[in-house]
Design a protein around this motif. Sequence first.
Motif, PDB file in Angstrom:
ATOM      1  N   GLN A 117      -8.221   2.427  -9.118  1.00  0.00           N
ATOM      2  CA  GLN A 117      -8.468   2.223  -7.694  1.00  0.00           C
ATOM      3  C   GLN A 117      -9.573   3.147  -7.196  1.00  0.00           C
ATOM      4  O   GLN A 117     -10.451   2.725  -6.436  1.00  0.00           O
ATOM      5  N   GLU A 197      -9.134  -5.195  -4.084  1.00  0.00           N
ATOM      6  CA  GLU A 197      -7.710  -5.479  -3.942  1.00  0.00           C
ATOM      7  C   GLU A 197      -7.291  -6.608  -4.879  1.00  0.00           C
ATOM      8  O   GLU A 197      -6.188  -6.566  -5.456  1.00  0.00           O
ATOM      9  N   SER A 198      -8.146  -7.602  -5.045  1.00  0.00           N
ATOM     10  CA  SER A 198      -7.835  -8.708  -5.947  1.00  0.00           C
ATOM     11  C   SER A 198      -7.720  -8.224  -7.394  1.00  0.00           C
ATOM     12  O   SER A 198      -6.772  -8.582  -8.107  1.00  0.00           O
ATOM     13  N   ASN A 201      -4.576  -6.120  -7.891  1.00  0.00           N
ATOM     14  CA  ASN A 201      -3.388  -6.971  -7.988  1.00  0.00           C
ATOM     15  C   ASN A 201      -3.244  -7.554  -9.387  1.00  0.00           C
ATOM     16  O   ASN A 201      -2.127  -7.630  -9.928  1.00  0.00           O
ATOM     17  N   HIS A 202      -4.367  -7.968  -9.977  1.00  0.00           N
ATOM     18  CA  HIS A 202      -4.333  -8.470 -11.354  1.00  0.00           C
ATOM     19  C   HIS A 202      -3.898  -7.375 -12.320  1.00  0.00           C
ATOM     20  O   HIS A 202      -3.123  -7.633 -13.250  1.00  0.00           O
ATOM     21  N   TYR A 203      -4.390  -6.168 -12.107  1.00  0.00           N
ATOM     22  CA  TYR A 203      -4.000  -5.050 -12.976  1.00  0.00           C
ATOM     23  C   TYR A 203      -2.503  -4.756 -12.851  1.00  0.00           C
ATOM     24  O   TYR A 203      -1.832  -4.486 -13.864  1.00  0.00           O
ATOM     25  N   GLU A 204      -1.995  -4.795 -11.637  1.00  0.00           N
ATOM     26  CA  GLU A 204      -0.564  -4.543 -11.428  1.00  0.00           C
ATOM     27  C   GLU A 204       0.279  -5.631 -12.083  1.00  0.00           C
ATOM     28  O   GLU A 204       1.353  -5.341 -12.645  1.00  0.00           O
ATOM     29  N   ASN A 205      -0.197  -6.873 -12.009  1.00  0.00           N
ATOM     30  CA  ASN A 205       0.526  -7.957 -12.680  1.00  0.00           C
ATOM     31  C   ASN A 205       0.558  -7.736 -14.184  1.00  0.00           C
ATOM     32  O   ASN A 205       1.583  -7.984 -14.844  1.00  0.00           O
ATOM     33  N   ASP A 208       3.134  -5.093 -14.898  1.00  0.00           N
ATOM     34  CA  ASP A 208       4.492  -5.633 -14.814  1.00  0.00           C
ATOM     35  C   ASP A 208       4.824  -6.474 -16.044  1.00  0.00           C
ATOM     36  O   ASP A 208       5.940  -6.381 -16.593  1.00  0.00           O
TER      37      ASP A 208
END
Length: 224
Positions: A117, A197-198, A201-205, A208
Motif C-alpha cells: 500500500q 484500491e483495486s 483488493n486483489h492482493y487481499e483476495n 485470503d
Amino acid sequence: MQELTFWNMVFGASFFIQFLMLVLLAASILSWVAIFQRWQVFRLARQEHETFKERFWSGIELSELFRDTDPYEVQGAERVVYSGFKTFNRIRQKTAEPEPILEGVERSMRIALAEEQDRLHSGLSLLATIGSVSPHIGLFGTVWGIMEAFKSLAGVQQATFAVVAPGMAEALMTTALGLFVAIPSVIAYNRYVASSESLLNHYENFADEFSGILHRSLIVRKAD
C-alpha cells in the motif's frame, strides 16, 4: 497601444506575479513527472498481477512457484503470498499446530500488504498537494494583481475600460494558470487512488485464498 497577448502579460507582469508563475510552472513539471511515474508503476503492477495470477492457479507447487523468487524484487500479490509462504515454512519447522502457523502467516501477509500500500500510494500525496494548493496560489496572484491594478488607477484622472483591462487580465492569468496545473493533478490523483484500491483488493483476495489453502492443508495433515 501594445497588443494584449499572453507573453506580453507574462513579461510585463510585476516581479511578484512572475515569481508566482514560476512556482506554478515548477509545480506543473513536478505534477507531470509524478503522473507519468505513477502511470508506469500501476501499469507494471497490473501486468505482474495478471502474470502471477495465471501461474498461481496453474496448479504448480508452491515450492516450485517460489523457487527462483528474489525477495528483494518481488512485488504485488506475489510478494504478499511469498511472505506468507516463507513464514509458513519457518513456523512449521517448530510446531505442527494450525493456529500459530496460520496466525504467523496472516500477520506476515498483513505486513506485506501494508508495504505494498505504501509503495502504490507513494507520490500520490504530491499530486494531492499540487492539486489543492495550485488554485490558491493562482487566486493569491489574482488578488495581488487586482490590488496593483487599483493602485495604478490612483494616478489616472479618468478610469476607462482600456486602462483597467490589462491589469485585470494580468491578475486573472495566475488563476487560470493555477487551474491549469491543478486539474490534471486532481484527475490523476483520483484515478490512481482508485487503481491502488483495486489492486490492494486483489492482493487481499489472494491473501485470503492462500490462507484458505494453507488451512485446508494443515487440517488434512493433522487428521492424517
